[in-house]
Design a protein around this motif. Sequence first.
Motif, mmCIF file in Angstrom:
data_model
loop_
_atom_site.group_PDB
_atom_site.id
_atom_site.type_symbol
_atom_site.label_atom_id
_atom_site.label_comp_id
_atom_site.label_asym_id
_atom_site.label_seq_id
_atom_site.Cartn_x
_atom_site.Cartn_y
_atom_site.Cartn_z
ATOM 1 N N PRO A 246 0.799 -1.233 0.000
ATOM 2 C CA PRO A 246 0.000 0.000 0.000
ATOM 3 C C PRO A 246 0.833 1.284 0.000
ATOM 4 N N LEU A 247 2.125 1.181 0.318
ATOM 5 C CA LEU A 247 2.977 2.370 0.366
ATOM 6 C C LEU A 247 3.395 2.838 -1.018
ATOM 7 N N VAL A 248 3.238 1.984 -2.015
ATOM 8 C CA VAL A 248 3.693 2.285 -3.372
ATOM 9 C C VAL A 248 2.505 2.754 -4.210
ATOM 10 N N GLU A 249 2.707 3.873 -4.917
ATOM 11 C CA GLU A 249 1.651 4.399 -5.789
ATOM 12 C C GLU A 249 1.182 3.327 -6.758
ATOM 13 N N ARG A 250 -0.120 3.254 -6.942
ATOM 14 C CA ARG A 250 -0.697 2.231 -7.813
ATOM 15 C C ARG A 250 -0.106 2.336 -9.232
ATOM 16 N N GLY A 251 0.290 1.180 -9.764
ATOM 17 C CA GLY A 251 0.849 1.143 -11.105
ATOM 18 C C GLY A 251 2.358 1.205 -11.145
ATOM 19 N N PHE A 252 3.011 1.364 -9.990
ATOM 20 C CA PHE A 252 4.476 1.437 -9.926
ATOM 21 C C PHE A 252 5.015 0.288 -9.074
ATOM 22 N N THR A 253 6.275 -0.032 -9.283
ATOM 23 C CA THR A 253 6.882 -1.170 -8.599
ATOM 24 C C THR A 253 7.606 -0.780 -7.321
ATOM 25 N N SER A 254 7.882 0.515 -7.138
ATOM 26 C CA SER A 254 8.599 0.935 -5.934
ATOM 27 C C SER A 254 8.311 2.398 -5.633
ATOM 28 N N ALA A 255 8.556 2.763 -4.386
ATOM 29 C CA ALA A 255 8.461 4.157 -3.937
ATOM 30 C C ALA A 255 9.792 4.535 -3.309
ATOM 31 N N THR A 256 10.130 5.818 -3.373
ATOM 32 C CA THR A 256 11.389 6.286 -2.789
ATOM 33 C C THR A 256 11.128 7.427 -1.822
#
Length: 471
Positions: free
Chosen positions: A59-69
Amino acid sequence: MYISRLALDHFRSWEHCVVDFAPGVNILHGANGLGKTNIVEAIEVLSTGSSHRTSSALPLVERGFTSATIRANVGGSAAIEARTESGADDDEAARADGKANDHLHTTTYEATIAARGANRARINGGSSLYMRDIVGRIPSVSFTPEDQRLVTSDPAMRRRFLDQAGALLIPGYMNRLQTCTRIAKQRAALLKQLERTEGDTNAALSGLEIWTGQFIEAGIALTADRNSIIDSLSEPFAAIYDRLAGDRLAGDKTAGNESAVVKAAIGSEHQPAHKARLAYEPSFAEVLGDSTGDAPAAISRHFQRIYPGEVARGLNLIGPHRDDMALELEGMPAREFASNGEMWTMALALKMALFEVVVRTSGVTPIVILDDVFAQLDETRRGQILDFAAAQQQVFITVAARSDIPDFNGLSDSDKGLGGGLGSASLNGDEAFDGTTNANIIDVAQLKADSHDGNDQLIAQLQAMRSGGGA
């Protein structure tokens, strides 16, 4: 210690975001749904390696992306300890952190949260590290609307609190937690396989014996860590609850023995005490009080007794994943007998106790996060938490509207900050605190609009932080 700049890429609802903060009070205001909580949640994740809002990274990663920074520039005159989770062998992390300490530079911490797979980290744009190598280096304590559920909810929420506390207090804790979790998953998979297997199960049983031995070893280490956490929190928790409740027994032995942090945080007027107690309830109960070293054998016998049930259900029926933390008031379970107000007081005392122990053990004052808590509290408890926050070096407050911004004018001078004061623009406390006049007030709606513009300045800021540049 304070965060001067935070940058997010594909974190929750934020595609891109760069926001500057100040020492003292930082107030993020804006309508619900704009992403205020997501910003302070990012600080919590960078600090503790997890979020109180979710048990997984997805849930921490924006929908449609594989990672968040998440990237944060951290500065201040206090040295940032190189508390590497993997110990002294992590030369890369120690060198990166040490260089910043020696020259009092701003240090950039970066965490990449993977929707699936391992999370990674960097310090000052250096070599890739494990996430656990930066956990605890930016200590923070969050006060949230969900805090009351620490008393009322199921054990999973209390285990999450213990894990966040362990990340802040015990070097190596996150590594041991991850090891135990991995082994538990492997053992559960083998139990499911045994349940489905017909005929010869010798090979699977042999594997189960190996995984059980490893699970016991890892579980005992994690149980010892959690027992140490509870031991550290118990005394300050009881003392702070007593003070928050406005009670003190005449001649109480604890009177006057709290640290300056607690004294500055909470008033000193007391009457008769209400006894609050914190206790650890480990699944591997054999570990507590084991002076003979017989715990591994005793736990192994326990597993042998419950083996049929584990195979039938395909689950590990005992282990640290079933630990709990008991909160009692006057010797009774708080979740069953405490009033709503008493539960809130216990939750506040628990978070303040964690803050106190972090200060005592590390010498670093944690960042304080107050996420939309004021609507949940009555006037007395709002005042108590504001008094506490006013004594800290950096505070983040989220509110839905400017009219919800708390007024600190009623606080005494002694409550208006340590090392610069709440809302002061200077770390040296050169400016007097006056309500929220000196606060860094951030309009999240405007921040959201700026993040969608894609202007050259925002891109340049993100690129600077990616390369480890300062604010």
